[in-house]
Design a protein around this motif. Structure first.
Motif, PDB file in Angstrom:
ATOM      1  N   VAL A  19     -19.253 -42.858  44.717  1.00 20.55           N
ATOM      2  CA  VAL A  19     -18.510 -43.613  43.732  1.00 20.55           C
ATOM      3  C   VAL A  19     -19.466 -44.631  43.127  1.00 20.55           C
ATOM      4  O   VAL A  19     -20.120 -45.391  43.842  1.00 20.55           O
ATOM      5  N   LYS A  20     -19.545 -44.610  41.809  1.00 21.11           N
ATOM      6  CA  LYS A  20     -20.431 -45.547  41.124  1.00 21.11           C
ATOM      7  C   LYS A  20     -19.709 -46.878  41.020  1.00 21.11           C
ATOM      8  O   LYS A  20     -18.647 -46.992  40.429  1.00 21.11           O
ATOM      9  N   LEU A  21     -20.310 -47.872  41.642  1.00 22.69           N
ATOM     10  CA  LEU A  21     -19.719 -49.201  41.599  1.00 22.69           C
ATOM     11  C   LEU A  21     -20.001 -49.834  40.245  1.00 22.69           C
ATOM     12  O   LEU A  21     -21.075 -49.653  39.677  1.00 22.69           O
ATOM     13  N   PRO A  22     -19.050 -50.595  39.745  1.00 20.26           N
ATOM     14  CA  PRO A  22     -19.285 -51.242  38.452  1.00 20.26           C
ATOM     15  C   PRO A  22     -20.319 -52.363  38.593  1.00 20.26           C
ATOM     16  O   PRO A  22     -20.417 -53.011  39.631  1.00 20.26           O
ATOM     17  N   THR A  23     -21.075 -52.554  37.550  1.00 21.01           N
ATOM     18  CA  THR A  23     -22.085 -53.612  37.551  1.00 21.01           C
ATOM     19  C   THR A  23     -21.389 -54.945  37.308  1.00 21.01           C
ATOM     20  O   THR A  23     -20.245 -54.985  36.829  1.00 21.01           O
ATOM     21  N   PRO A  24     -22.064 -56.050  37.620  1.00 24.67           N
ATOM     22  CA  PRO A  24     -21.445 -57.357  37.356  1.00 24.67           C
ATOM     23  C   PRO A  24     -21.084 -57.551  35.886  1.00 24.67           C
ATOM     24  O   PRO A  24     -20.039 -58.131  35.564  1.00 24.67           O
ATOM     25  N   LYS A  25     -21.924 -57.046  34.994  1.00 22.62           N
ATOM     26  CA  LYS A  25     -21.614 -57.180  33.563  1.00 22.62           C
ATOM     27  C   LYS A  25     -20.334 -56.432  33.213  1.00 22.62           C
ATOM     28  O   LYS A  25     -19.522 -56.901  32.417  1.00 22.62           O
ATOM     29  N   GLU A  47     -15.106 -64.385  43.024  1.00 21.30           N
ATOM     30  CA  GLU A  47     -13.990 -64.480  43.973  1.00 21.30           C
ATOM     31  C   GLU A  47     -13.624 -63.101  44.518  1.00 21.30           C
ATOM     32  O   GLU A  47     -13.433 -62.926  45.727  1.00 21.30           O
ATOM     33  N   ASP A  48     -13.536 -62.101  43.648  1.00 19.95           N
ATOM     34  CA  ASP A  48     -13.210 -60.741  44.083  1.00 19.95           C
ATOM     35  C   ASP A  48     -14.265 -60.195  45.040  1.00 19.95           C
ATOM     36  O   ASP A  48     -13.943 -59.559  46.050  1.00 19.95           O
ATOM     37  N   LEU A  49     -15.525 -60.439  44.726  1.00 14.14           N
ATOM     38  CA  LEU A  49     -16.606 -59.957  45.599  1.00 14.14           C
ATOM     39  C   LEU A  49     -16.582 -60.647  46.947  1.00 14.14           C
ATOM     40  O   LEU A  49     -16.809 -60.015  47.983  1.00 14.14           O
ATOM     41  N   GLN A  50     -16.285 -61.944  46.966  1.00 17.36           N
ATOM     42  CA  GLN A  50     -16.189 -62.656  48.234  1.00 17.36           C
ATOM     43  C   GLN A  50     -15.041 -62.124  49.078  1.00 17.36           C
ATOM     44  O   GLN A  50     -15.181 -61.953  50.286  1.00 17.36           O
ATOM     45  N   LYS A  51     -13.918 -61.845  48.448  1.00 17.92           N
ATOM     46  CA  LYS A  51     -12.776 -61.299  49.178  1.00 17.92           C
ATOM     47  C   LYS A  51     -13.113 -59.923  49.752  1.00 17.92           C
ATOM     48  O   LYS A  51     -12.784 -59.614  50.896  1.00 17.92           O
ATOM     49  N   ALA A  52     -13.766 -59.090  48.946  1.00 14.16           N
ATOM     50  CA  ALA A  52     -14.140 -57.754  49.413  1.00 14.16           C
ATOM     51  C   ALA A  52     -15.129 -57.850  50.571  1.00 14.16           C
ATOM     52  O   ALA A  52     -15.011 -57.126  51.569  1.00 14.16           O
ATOM     53  N   LEU A  53     -16.090 -58.744  50.456  1.00  9.66           N
ATOM     54  CA  LEU A  53     -17.062 -58.922  51.532  1.00  9.66           C
ATOM     55  C   LEU A  53     -16.381 -59.415  52.802  1.00  9.66           C
ATOM     56  O   LEU A  53     -16.668 -58.923  53.900  1.00  9.66           O
ATOM     57  N   PHE A  54     -15.471 -60.340  52.683  1.00 13.10           N
ATOM     58  CA  PHE A  54     -14.749 -60.846  53.841  1.00 13.10           C
ATOM     59  C   PHE A  54     -13.931 -59.741  54.496  1.00 13.10           C
ATOM     60  O   PHE A  54     -13.888 -59.637  55.718  1.00 13.10           O
ATOM     61  N   ARG A  55     -13.279 -58.887  53.680  1.00 14.96           N
ATOM     62  CA  ARG A  55     -12.502 -57.778  54.241  1.00 14.96           C
ATOM     63  C   ARG A  55     -13.400 -56.803  54.999  1.00 14.96           C
ATOM     64  O   ARG A  55     -13.037 -56.314  56.057  1.00 14.96           O
ATOM     65  N   VAL A  56     -14.584 -56.527  54.455  1.00 14.98           N
ATOM     66  CA  VAL A  56     -15.505 -55.598  55.113  1.00 14.98           C
ATOM     67  C   VAL A  56     -15.985 -56.177  56.428  1.00 14.98           C
ATOM     68  O   VAL A  56     -16.020 -55.509  57.457  1.00 14.98           O
ATOM     69  N   ILE A  57     -16.326 -57.460  56.416  1.00 17.08           N
ATOM     70  CA  ILE A  57     -16.836 -58.090  57.633  1.00 17.08           C
ATOM     71  C   ILE A  57     -15.748 -58.212  58.681  1.00 17.08           C
ATOM     72  O   ILE A  57     -15.970 -57.949  59.863  1.00 17.08           O
ATOM     73  N   SER A  58     -14.550 -58.605  58.276  1.00 16.76           N
ATOM     74  CA  SER A  58     -13.486 -58.837  59.257  1.00 16.76           C
ATOM     75  C   SER A  58     -12.808 -57.549  59.712  1.00 16.76           C
ATOM     76  O   SER A  58     -12.088 -57.570  60.694  1.00 16.76           O
ATOM     77  N   SER A  59     -13.037 -56.428  59.043  1.00 16.10           N
ATOM     78  CA  SER A  59     -12.365 -55.192  59.430  1.00 16.10           C
ATOM     79  C   SER A  59     -13.031 -54.507  60.610  1.00 16.10           C
ATOM     80  O   SER A  59     -12.405 -53.695  61.277  1.00 16.10           O
ATOM     81  N   GLY A  60     -14.292 -54.791  60.907  1.00 12.74           N
ATOM     82  CA  GLY A  60     -14.984 -54.129  62.004  1.00 12.74           C
ATOM     83  C   GLY A  60     -14.450 -54.575  63.343  1.00 12.74           C
ATOM     84  O   GLY A  60     -14.425 -55.744  63.673  1.00 12.74           O
TER      85      GLY A  60
END
Length: 139
Positions: A19-25, A47-60
């Protein structure tokens, strides 16, 4: 008789589509198209990226956390060893300093070699005087 045109499917894992992730632009332009100005869109993307990162870290959970903990511990140990090695290398004298230390120690040895005979000769005379006085005294 004609042979039928049959393709045999390959057995094995199917190639997974990445899946091609969208660029910041692209993300910023998406939020700008919804009516946000550039700064608000940038803040929303962060904010969205921080939430996604937190979900990835806390899901393990379980084994994954144990692997991360062990890896982190090993990285810390390696970092500590590198720090100690770096401090040892920083404390070693350079070539010029080593040469200066060699010259100073050579001069000190030469000086000691010149002074020692002047110290040993009187001590030898004292020793001989005491030993001859002991031998000549009647007991």
């Amino acid at each position: 008789m004609e042979t039928p045109n049959v393709t045999i499917p390959k057995v094995g894992p199917k190639p997974s589509r990445k899946v091609k992730l969208p660029t910041p632009k692209e993300l910023i332009s998406h939020y700008e198209s919804k009516g946000m100005d550039s700064q608000d869109a940038s803040l929303k993307v962060i904010e969205d990226l921080q939430k996604a990162l937190f979900r990835v870290i806390s899901s393990g959970k379980g084994k994954h956390d144990k692997l991360l903990t062990e890896s982190s511990r090993k990285i810390d140990a390696i970092n500590n060893r590198l720090t100690v090695l770096d401090m040892k290398l920083d404390s070693k004298p350079a070539y010029v300093e080593t040469f200066a230390i060699g010259l100073a120690s050579g001069a000190a040895l030469k000086g000691i070699g010149a002074v020692v005979p002047h110290i040993i000769a009187p001590l030898t005379q004292i020793w001989n005087s005491v030993s001859s006085a002991i031998k000549s005294s009647p007991q």
